[in-house]
Design an enzyme around this catalytic site. Structure first.
Site, short mmCIF file in Angstrom:
data_model
loop_
_atom_site.label_atom_id
_atom_site.label_comp_id
_atom_site.label_asym_id
_atom_site.label_seq_id
_atom_site.Cartn_x
_atom_site.Cartn_y
_atom_site.Cartn_z
N LYS A 48 21.80 -7.88 22.47
CA LYS A 48 21.68 -6.59 21.78
C LYS A 48 20.20 -6.23 21.73
O LYS A 48 19.40 -6.97 21.15
CB LYS A 48 22.27 -6.66 20.37
CG LYS A 48 22.20 -5.34 19.61
CD LYS A 48 22.86 -5.47 18.24
CE LYS A 48 22.86 -4.16 17.48
NZ LYS A 48 23.52 -4.28 16.15
N ASP A 140 30.88 -2.00 8.44
CA ASP A 140 31.14 -1.33 9.73
C ASP A 140 32.29 -2.01 10.45
O ASP A 140 32.21 -2.28 11.65
CB ASP A 140 29.88 -1.33 10.59
CG ASP A 140 29.95 -0.30 11.72
OD1 ASP A 140 30.79 0.61 11.64
OD2 ASP A 140 29.16 -0.42 12.68
#
Length: 355
Positions: A48, A140
């Protein structure tokens, strides 16, 4: 550490050698997620790349908080961090990589048996119970952030960019009456061992198991409202509440479980207002512009008292998944946050004791 430049859609990014990019798994305003191979690992890894995160103190804190949380958690259903590093203004987080994510699986033609659906559901609930047990709010939770090994239906939660620690409830005469600087189990006295499959066990307070309502209080300071993809946002967030609790994860959890069963979202609004309207109509309420959360929750608590049973039965969930499934998701999808079933309590329900 030597870095080599690569290009994706005209955007340059760098990977440390000897990592070799295989494909782009995702991209967004935050940056990129790359699948790569390395001679140091037997299986591919995920990188990421959080772009331009060192420009402000807030961006830097957010990136490092995600790394700290990933280094803290250890659970078979949460992605394992392998490394992290900085190059230029970008922060890199390297984790293990799985075949697919739950959104891709549900959107595909892959046939999923009911036992495999329940297997994935139990793992997701276990991971959320673990996070809440060590005072971490995910914020999330959605299918795109749940990785899946399609050969075994083993799942792992990923992407903790929105996650945050929450404080323990103050208790009289407790040495931990104030919020600790590090995530620790809530209510460290009165601990009880709760098994999470064969490979993991989590210490959870007895009080968490016997209280019908969550024991966690709202944050002492306001939290951002722009969390969770619209379809999984809890009603209190949609209506502007900024002093919410881990119950926002529990609403999202209920939405995800229903989506696994239906293979489509429960509430799929295109705008905040449409999402509010869909949820309110499901609870037999009308949308009123300018309605705030305090008024709405007070009205619902004192005058309405409906649930989503008719909606879920109407979608065929009782016939498809059975009464035990309906019992659990209805308890997650309570309109009033304090009345939602905790994840750790959900694991004691018959739905997850069939395996």
């Amino acid at each position: 550490m030597n870095f080599k430049l690569h290009t994706f859609n005209g955007v340059q990014y760098a990977l440390p050698e000897p990592l070799t990019p295989v494909k782009v798994l995702g991209s967004g305003t935050f940056g990129l997620v790359i699948r790569a191979t390395s001679p140091h690992y037997e299986t591919p890894v995920a990188i990421k790349i959080i772009r331009d995160t060192l420009g402000t103190a807030k961006e830097k804190a957010n990136a490092f908080r995600e790394i700290d949380i990933l280094k803290t958690v250890r659970h078979q259903n949460i992605i394992l961090i392998q490394d992290s590093f900085i190059f230029g203004q970008n922060v890199y987080i390297q984790t293990e990589s799985l075949d697919s994510d739950l959104k891709m699986v549900l959107d595909s033609e892959l046939i999923i048996s009911e036992p495999n659906m329940l297997k994935m559901m139990k793992q997701i609930v276990s991971a959320v119970a673990y996070l809440h047990g060590i005072c971490i709010m995910n914020r999330d939770l959605k299918p795109a952030n749940i990785l899946v090994d399609i050969s075994t239906f083993h799942v792992k939660l990923c992407d903790f960019g929105s996650a945050r620690l929450f404080p323990m409830r103050s208790r009289p005469n407790s040495p931990l009456a104030t919020s600790p600087p590090h995530p620790v189990p809530c209510f460290p006295d009165e601990l009880l061992e709760i098994p999470f499959d064969d490979a993991f066990s989590l210490k959870v307070p007895t009080s968490e198991l016997i209280l019908p309502k969550p024991v966690l209080e709202p944050f002492p300071s306001e939290l951002t409202r722009e969390i969770e993809t619209l379809w999984y946002r809890a009603p209190e967030i949609l209506f502007g509440e900024r002093m919410y609790t881990v119950s926002v994860d529990l609403w999202a959890l209920g939405c995800v479980l229903v989506e696994i069963a239906l293979r489509k979202p429960l509430f799929a609004g295109d705008t905040d207002q449409e999402q509010m309207t869909l949820i309110l109509h499901a609870f037999k309420l009308n949308y009123l512009p300018q309605t705030d959360w305090d008024f709405l929750s007070s009205y619902f608590r004192n005058a309405c008292r409906t649930d989503l049973n008719d909606v879920l039965v109407g979608k065929g969930l009782k016939m498809r998944m059975g009464i035990d499934f309906l019992d659990v998701v209805l308890r997650f999808l309570q309109f009033i946050p304090s009345e939602r079933l905790s994840a750790v309590n959900a694991l004691e329900f018959r739905l997850f004791r069939h395996e």
